[in-house]
Design an enzyme around this catalytic site. Structure first.
Site, mmCIF file in Angstrom:
data_model
loop_
_atom_site.group_PDB
_atom_site.id
_atom_site.type_symbol
_atom_site.label_atom_id
_atom_site.label_comp_id
_atom_site.label_asym_id
_atom_site.label_seq_id
_atom_site.Cartn_x
_atom_site.Cartn_y
_atom_site.Cartn_z
ATOM 1 N N HIS A 1 -3.953 -14.675 11.022
ATOM 2 C CA HIS A 1 -2.933 -13.618 11.038
ATOM 3 C C HIS A 1 -3.469 -12.282 11.541
ATOM 4 O O HIS A 1 -2.922 -11.235 11.205
ATOM 5 C CB HIS A 1 -2.296 -13.431 9.660
ATOM 6 N N PRO B 1 0.833 -1.218 0.000
ATOM 7 C CA PRO B 1 0.000 0.000 0.000
ATOM 8 C C PRO B 1 0.863 1.262 0.000
ATOM 9 O O PRO B 1 1.825 1.365 0.745
ATOM 10 C CB PRO B 1 -0.791 -0.112 1.305
ATOM 11 N N GLU B 2 0.501 2.197 -0.883
ATOM 12 C CA GLU B 2 1.205 3.482 -0.966
ATOM 13 C C GLU B 2 0.207 4.582 -0.592
ATOM 14 O O GLU B 2 -0.896 4.283 -0.123
ATOM 15 C CB GLU B 2 1.734 3.677 -2.395
ATOM 16 N N ARG C 1 2.265 -11.374 6.252
ATOM 17 C CA ARG C 1 3.710 -11.358 5.977
ATOM 18 C C ARG C 1 4.495 -10.576 7.027
ATOM 19 O O ARG C 1 5.721 -10.610 7.048
ATOM 20 C CB ARG C 1 3.961 -10.808 4.577
#
Ligand code: ZN
Length: 273
Positions: free
Chosen positions: A92, A2-3, A116
């Site tokens: 997660h 994500p940016e 991750r």
């Protein structure tokens, strides 16, 4: 990863639901997602209200009513979503904030999951959430960027990924902005001409604004605070389009690797390849 447009989209979807809510209970399932490691996040957050949610760079910054702050970074695969308390908890999920809504009559949960684990929760206390970062791309002036680029001989692609030089850009939007500006990604940053930097600043803003209107890009994991995917990936002009025709000139888009990051560009529109 994500940016700026994706992180801003998350913030935009969280604000109406989470602002003013009180953190009633904190469920932290993995201590190693919290930085610094010695902070007692559960105690710091419990019984405090969330006064403000904003974006700085790629960070989702929360200000509590006691003026302490923390931020969540989504890393590669992080999701920050609002759920109803009964909703199934996905694998997660590392943090759940049980909230009483601002009106005091509802319960919601803010959940952070990150398979991750490149993201995390960062306690700031009274520190500036962007003190270690460069200026914001939506408001940067060409002169300001030109001065920063003068100080580095890295490739322009690599320089624009540096969060200390300019905050919030990543691989997708740098490739898209360089294509829009007609700049070859391996141009040395300190050798860009003034008009190129001017074009670059306009292109960065244009690309980010278009991406924001389409609620960001979902390549794999990204969803907003309501769990919805973005749509801008369908409008990428170079990113992830290797060997496909350039949408400006028809030349095949090339993919190269720069600083271990894939880079996509048009050899015709962007000088050479
Ligand atoms: Zn082209």
């Amino acid at each position: 990863m994500p940016e700026l447009p994706e992180v801003q989209t998350v913030v935009n979807t969280l604000i109406p639901r989470v602002r003013g809510a009180k953190i009633r209970q904190v469920r932290l399932f993995r201590l190693d997602i919290v930085t610094p490691a010695n902070i007692d996040l559960v105690t710091r957050l419990t019984d405090h209200a969330i006064q403000k949610i904003e974006r700085r760079g790629k960070r989702i910054v929360f200000t509590l009513e006691d003026e302490n702050r923390f931020y969540i970074h989504l890393g590669m695969s992080g999701r920050l979503t609002v759920e109803s308390p009964g909703a199934a908890v996905v694998k997660h999920t590392h943090l759940i904030l049980e909230l009483t809504t601002a009106k005091g009559n509802g319960s919601i949960e803010l959940r952070f999951s990150d398979p991750r684990r490149f993201g995390g929760v960062f306690w700031l206390g009274g520190d500036d959430p962007g003190g270690d970062m460069g200026p914001e791309p939506m408001t940067i002036r060409a002169q300001e960027l030109a001065a920063k680029l003068k100080g580095t001989n890295r490739f322009i692609k690599t320089a624009l990924l540096d969060q200390k030089l300019i905050a919030g850009l990543g691989n997708i939007y740098v490739d898209e902005a360089l294509h829009a500006a007609g700049i070859y990604p391996k141009t040395r940053a300190d050798r860009l001409k003034r008009e190129q930097v001017q074009r670059l600043v306009i292109s960065i803003k244009k690309v980010l604004n278009r991406a924001l209107r389409h609620r960001g890009s979902t390549l794999r994991d990204f969803v907003d605070g309501d769990g919805l995917e973005g749509a801008f990936q369908k409008l990428h002009r170079v990113y992830d389009r290797a060997d496909k025709p350039c949408l400006k000139c028809g030349t095949a888009i090339r993919r190269i690797v720069l600083g271990a990051r894939s880079t996509h560009f048009c050899p015709n529109c962007q000088g050479r390849g």
